[in-house]
Design a protein around this motif. Structure first.
Motif, PDB file in Angstrom:
ATOM      1  N   THR A  19       0.699  -1.105  -0.083  1.00 11.45           N
ATOM      2  CA  THR A  19       0.006   0.015  -0.059  1.00 11.45           C
ATOM      3  C   THR A  19       0.916   1.267   0.061  1.00 11.45           C
ATOM      4  O   THR A  19       0.694   2.168  -0.705  1.00 11.45           O
ATOM      5  CB  THR A  19      -1.207   0.112   1.174  1.00 11.45           C
ATOM      6  OG1 THR A  19      -1.849  -1.200   1.118  1.00 11.45           O
ATOM      7  CG2 THR A  19      -2.002   1.177   1.147  1.00 11.45           C
ATOM      8  N   ARG A  37      -7.999  -4.226  -4.546  1.00  9.11           N
ATOM      9  CA  ARG A  37      -8.423  -3.879  -2.926  1.00  9.11           C
ATOM     10  C   ARG A  37      -9.316  -4.605  -2.303  1.00  9.11           C
ATOM     11  O   ARG A  37      -9.070  -5.161  -1.125  1.00  9.11           O
ATOM     12  CB  ARG A  37      -8.602  -2.316  -3.155  1.00  9.11           C
ATOM     13  CG  ARG A  37      -7.614  -1.462  -3.832  1.00  9.11           C
ATOM     14  CD  ARG A  37      -8.315   0.130  -3.798  1.00  9.11           C
ATOM     15  NE  ARG A  37      -7.197   1.145  -4.414  1.00  9.11           N
ATOM     16  CZ  ARG A  37      -7.363   1.782  -5.419  1.00  9.11           C
ATOM     17  NH1 ARG A  37      -8.494   1.555  -6.157  1.00  9.11           N
ATOM     18  NH2 ARG A  37      -6.272   2.409  -5.792  1.00  9.11           N
ATOM     19  N   GLU A  71      -4.519   3.713   4.085  1.00  8.24           N
ATOM     20  CA  GLU A  71      -4.741   4.678   2.899  1.00  8.24           C
ATOM     21  C   GLU A  71      -3.999   5.960   3.427  1.00  8.24           C
ATOM     22  O   GLU A  71      -3.697   6.754   2.643  1.00  8.24           O
ATOM     23  CB  GLU A  71      -6.244   4.855   2.754  1.00  8.24           C
ATOM     24  CG  GLU A  71      -6.429   5.515   1.364  1.00  8.24           C
ATOM     25  CD  GLU A  71      -6.303   4.630   0.361  1.00  8.24           C
ATOM     26  OE1 GLU A  71      -5.933   5.325  -0.716  1.00  8.24           O
ATOM     27  OE2 GLU A  71      -6.323   3.507   0.146  1.00  8.24           O
ATOM     28  N   LYS A  90     -11.511  -0.947   0.396  1.00  7.83           N
ATOM     29  CA  LYS A  90     -10.323  -2.013   1.446  1.00  7.83           C
ATOM     30  C   LYS A  90     -11.450  -2.303   2.680  1.00  7.83           C
ATOM     31  O   LYS A  90     -11.535  -3.445   2.739  1.00  7.83           O
ATOM     32  CB  LYS A  90      -9.700  -1.010   1.957  1.00  7.83           C
ATOM     33  CG  LYS A  90      -8.575  -0.983   0.501  1.00  7.83           C
ATOM     34  CD  LYS A  90      -7.307  -0.232   0.938  1.00  7.83           C
ATOM     35  CE  LYS A  90      -6.487   0.243  -0.147  1.00  7.83           C
ATOM     36  NZ  LYS A  90      -5.229   0.970   0.102  1.00  7.83           N
TER      37      LYS A  90
END
Length: 109
Positions: A19, A37, A71, A90
């Motif tokens: 990520t 994802r 994120e 996600k």
């Protein structure tokens, strides 16, 4: 049981690395990015819920928190970008994985 717990944490670390690593190192499956994802976090949620079957609510919080936290961590990487919709996809995948694992474990009892 220990092997699946180790697997869960290694998967967690791998998804974190993928990520936040430079975009050029991101593996691609050829599937749409949102499918990747969702699938990655669904597997993460499934494996964690299987590894800690009596702690599914805590695992759900961990996986959804990781979706948003990972994120946000992308803001630290110059070649990455953080998007709310990516985190939502996600989190949905993680929720699906935890629910699927909990359901399967319940049916096996």
């Amino acid at each position: 049981m220990k092997l699946i717990q180790i697997t869960a944490w290694l998967l967690f670390a791998a998804i974190l690395f993928i990520t936040v690593d430079p975009i050029s190192l991101r593996p691609e499956s050829g599937l749409p990015v949102n499918v990747e994802r969702f699938a990655a976090f669904a597997v993460l949620g499934f494996v964690f819920a299987a590894a800690y079957p009596r702690r599914w609510l805590l695992i759900l919080v961990l996986v959804v928190g990781a979706a948003f936290g990972f994120e946000l961590a992308q803001m630290l990487a110059p070649t990455r970008h953080a998007r709310l919709m990516d985190a939502v996809v996600k989190a949905a995948g993680g929720t699906f994985g935890v629910a699927a694992s909990a359901l399967i474990l319940r049916l096996l009892r």
